[in-house]
Design an enzyme around this catalytic site. Structure first.
Site, short mmCIF file in Angstrom:
data_model
loop_
_atom_site.label_atom_id
_atom_site.label_comp_id
_atom_site.label_asym_id
_atom_site.label_seq_id
_atom_site.Cartn_x
_atom_site.Cartn_y
_atom_site.Cartn_z
N TYR A 162 0.23 21.51 -36.70
CA TYR A 162 -0.68 21.90 -35.62
C TYR A 162 -1.13 23.32 -35.84
O TYR A 162 -0.31 24.23 -36.02
CB TYR A 162 0.11 21.77 -34.30
CG TYR A 162 -0.69 21.98 -33.05
CD1 TYR A 162 -1.90 21.31 -32.85
CD2 TYR A 162 -0.22 22.82 -32.04
CE1 TYR A 162 -2.61 21.49 -31.68
CE2 TYR A 162 -0.92 23.00 -30.87
CZ TYR A 162 -2.13 22.33 -30.68
OH TYR A 162 -2.83 22.50 -29.53
N GLY A 212 14.00 -11.01 13.02
CA GLY A 212 13.65 -12.10 13.93
C GLY A 212 14.76 -13.14 13.96
O GLY A 212 15.35 -13.46 12.93
N ARG A 235 8.65 3.95 6.67
CA ARG A 235 10.03 4.47 6.62
C ARG A 235 10.45 4.92 5.22
O ARG A 235 11.49 5.54 5.05
CB ARG A 235 11.00 3.41 7.15
CG ARG A 235 11.04 3.39 8.67
CD ARG A 235 11.93 2.29 9.19
NE ARG A 235 11.27 0.99 9.09
CZ ARG A 235 11.90 -0.17 9.24
NH1 ARG A 235 13.20 -0.20 9.46
NH2 ARG A 235 11.24 -1.30 9.15
C1 UD1 Z 1 8.90 -9.71 9.93
C2 UD1 Z 1 9.15 -10.96 10.76
C3 UD1 Z 1 10.62 -11.00 11.17
C4 UD1 Z 1 11.48 -10.97 9.93
C5 UD1 Z 1 11.16 -9.74 9.09
C6 UD1 Z 1 11.87 -9.76 7.79
C7 UD1 Z 1 7.05 -11.30 11.94
C8 UD1 Z 1 6.35 -11.23 13.22
N1 UD1 Z 1 8.32 -10.93 11.93
O1 UD1 Z 1 9.11 -8.61 10.78
O2 UD1 Z 1 10.88 -12.18 11.91
O3 UD1 Z 1 12.85 -10.96 10.30
O4 UD1 Z 1 9.75 -9.70 8.79
O5 UD1 Z 1 11.64 -8.55 7.12
O6 UD1 Z 1 6.47 -11.70 10.94
N2 UD1 Z 1 2.38 -6.97 6.60
C9 UD1 Z 1 1.04 -7.05 6.28
N3 UD1 Z 1 0.14 -6.93 7.27
C10 UD1 Z 1 0.49 -6.78 8.58
C11 UD1 Z 1 1.86 -6.71 8.89
C12 UD1 Z 1 2.79 -6.82 7.89
O7 UD1 Z 1 0.68 -7.19 5.13
O8 UD1 Z 1 -0.41 -6.72 9.42
C13 UD1 Z 1 3.36 -7.09 5.51
C14 UD1 Z 1 4.18 -5.84 5.36
O9 UD1 Z 1 3.57 -4.95 4.44
C15 UD1 Z 1 5.49 -6.40 4.83
C16 UD1 Z 1 5.58 -7.78 5.46
O10 UD1 Z 1 4.26 -8.12 5.84
O11 UD1 Z 1 5.46 -6.57 3.42
C17 UD1 Z 1 6.51 -7.82 6.68
O12 UD1 Z 1 6.00 -6.91 7.64
P1 UD1 Z 1 6.94 -6.06 8.58
O13 UD1 Z 1 6.11 -5.19 9.41
O14 UD1 Z 1 8.02 -5.44 7.77
O15 UD1 Z 1 7.54 -7.22 9.48
P2 UD1 Z 1 8.76 -7.07 10.43
O16 UD1 Z 1 8.33 -6.42 11.67
O17 UD1 Z 1 9.88 -6.48 9.68
CA CA Z 2 10.32 -5.65 7.35
#
Ligand code: UD1
Ligand code: CA
Length: 487
Positions: free
Chosen positions: A401, A152, A25
């Protein structure tokens, strides 16, 4: 060792930072965690917090653009106990943390899990989560939001956190909960890695959810805890997802940095119009006018005055210096009591010793001006030394220069360079020497000599008078000729 007045756990601490996602995003060719907030890549903030918490191991989980992120971290934290775990495919937050398991195989203690994209979260808040979590297997940082959006939801029963339900998996009743998951946790290392290995991905997104460790801990009676933030603290815990959030995080960080400077004794006349990078230091009784940017590793001493519109980056300004309006200073050192500007440009490698004066429209690069030297107007000084007390007249240019190479100009102590002179480098002007105004100097000038390099002046007596008379006669003749044609 924990101090008696410190109720945080004295168990060993490791930190896992999740930063593998691209951050779609942001709509950027650059991964989200490298976008800067207050001049530093977002990922620096959780790493800094990990070090402040006293973590003995910091594992950063990287996927997209991992070479770039790692190179940035290694440059910023060369001596930190940083390890990189690779998550090649982003299968969810539980999977991300599992990727750190190998790096923490022999670790026993508390694992703090942070996100790479929550730069405004303070270390103090993470320490507070630590204290609240106590002996529980899992502690969750939560926040109360008026608009809980797609975060969440924290599902509590009898005052205990029993699970976190992702928005997409939630019923309307659960969606009505306004206490939500920040995405920051503390978990017992053994419990964490055993549990993560057993989680499934049977949910709306088909991902491995880290949040499922909460239900696992509750079901196993291992204890859960949560610290729920409200108000400003909650706003500081909101992550960055797009550039609107990025601007919001920047503003929060700017307010924090400005407030810190003011508490340290710095006057900001209009704080909202000062831009600061994290790590900038300013001494007490310095006054900063509006529209000033202090960037990079910049240090400003006490009792300085920085006028409107100045931009100072990676520079040191010593006490009592006065930087007048609209000056640009980059990678330079300005000594105590100097006067610079208005409209001066000090470039890389400029060193001004104490009480030097550099006035309007003067540009310097790799130039050292020794104590009390003056270049008050319209000059270029590059690859040069100006000795103590020397005076550089208006319009002086060091011609450093030749189109291929750069050469040095050395101007001795107390030398006087007349206005509009060109000093063609390499060239040395001896101590106490004079250069006549308008000279083009191509050879060294000995100490105490006068150098002149311009044609001797000739005055032709009455020339102007005769010219005016001739022009008047010609005009009269023309007018007469025109009159005759009309007749
Ligand atoms: C997650 C939480 C949600 C919380 C929110 C806060 C879960 C399942 N949900 O959701 O409850 O309210 O964060 O922002 O955890 N990332 C990785 N590898 C992955 C997936 C994510 O490194 O496979 C990292 C992303 O780069 C990011 C962070 O983890 O820095 C959070 O990931 P994101 O996809 O934003 O999680 P949300 O769906 O927002
Ligand atoms: Ca997030």
């Amino acid at each position: 060792m924990a101090r008696p007045d410190d109720n945080s756990s004295d168990r060993a601490k490791a930190v896992v930072i999740m930063a593998a996602g691209l951050g779609t995003r942001m709509r950027s060719a650059t991964i989200k965690v490298l976008h800067p907030v207050a001049g530093r890549p977002m990922i620096d903030y959780p790493v800094q917090s990990a070090l402040e918490l006293g973590a003995e191991r910091v594992v950063v989980v990287l996927g997209h653009q991992r070479e770039r992120v790692e190179a940035s971290l290694r440059a910023t934290f060369p001596d930190a106990p940083l390890e990189v775990a690779v998550q090649a495919e982003q299968l969810g937050t539980a999977h991300a943390v599992l990727c750190a398991r190998a790096a923490l195989e022999d670790f026993d203690g508390d694992v703090f899990i942070l996100s790479g994209d929550v730069p405004t979260l303070s270390t103090a808040t993470i320490a507070a989560l630590d204290a609240v979590t106590g002996d529980a297997a899992v502690g969750v940082l939560g926040m109360r939001l008026d608009d809980p959006a797609a975060y969440g939801r924290l599902v509590e029963e009898n005052g205990r956190l029993v699970r976190i339900t992702e928005y997409r998996d939630a019923s309307d009743a659960i969606r009505a909960i306004d206490r939500v998951n920040v995405g920051v946790y503390r978990a017992d290392a053994r419990f964490l890695f055993e549990t993560l290995g057993q989680l499934g991905s049977d949910n709306a997104q088909g991902e491995y959810y880290l949040t499922d460790i909460v239900a696992a801990a509750a079901e196993q009676g291992r204890g859960t805890a949560c610290l729920v933030l409200d108000g400003e603290a909650a706003a500081d815990a909101c992550g960055v997802n797009d550039r609107v959030d990025l601007a919001d995080a920047e503003q929060r960080m700017q307010r924090r940095l400005r407030a810190q400077l003011m508490r340290d004794g710095v006057t900001l006349i209009d704080p909202a119009r000062v831009t600061l990078h994290a790590g900038v230091e300013v001494g007490p009784d310095t006054v900063i006018e509006p529209d000033v940017s202090l960037l990079g590793q910049t240090f400003i001493g006490p009792g300085c005055h920085i006028e409107q519109g100045c931009r100072i980056s990676d520079s040191r300004i010593e006490h009592g210096a006065h930087i007048k309006g609209q000056s640009h200073i980059d990678q330079a050192h300005v000594g105590a009591g100097c006067q610079v500007g208005p409209f001066a440009r000090l470039r890389v490698g400029t060193v001004l010793h104490d009480k030097v004066k550099v006035g309007n429209f003067v540009e310097t690069k790799k130039a050292t001006l020794e104590a009390g030297a003056k270049a008050s107007h319209l000059s270029y000084l590059g690859d040069a030394r100006v000795g103590p007390g020397a005076n550089i007249g208006a319009g002086t240019i060091t011609c450093n220069y030749d189109g291929v190479n750069k050469f040095r100009t050395d101007i001795g102590a107390g030398a006087f360079i007349g206005s509009d002179s060109q000093l063609v480098a390499p060239v040395t002007i001896g101590d106490g020497a004079f250069v006549g105004a308008g000279s083009t100097i191509t050879q060294d000038v000995p100490a105490d000599a006068l150098a002149l390099s311009r044609p001797r002046q000739a005055n032709i007596a009455g020339w102007a008078e005769r010219r005016r008379a001739r022009l008047a006669a010609e005009a009269e003749a023309k007018a007469e000729a025109a009159g005759e044609r009309k007749d």
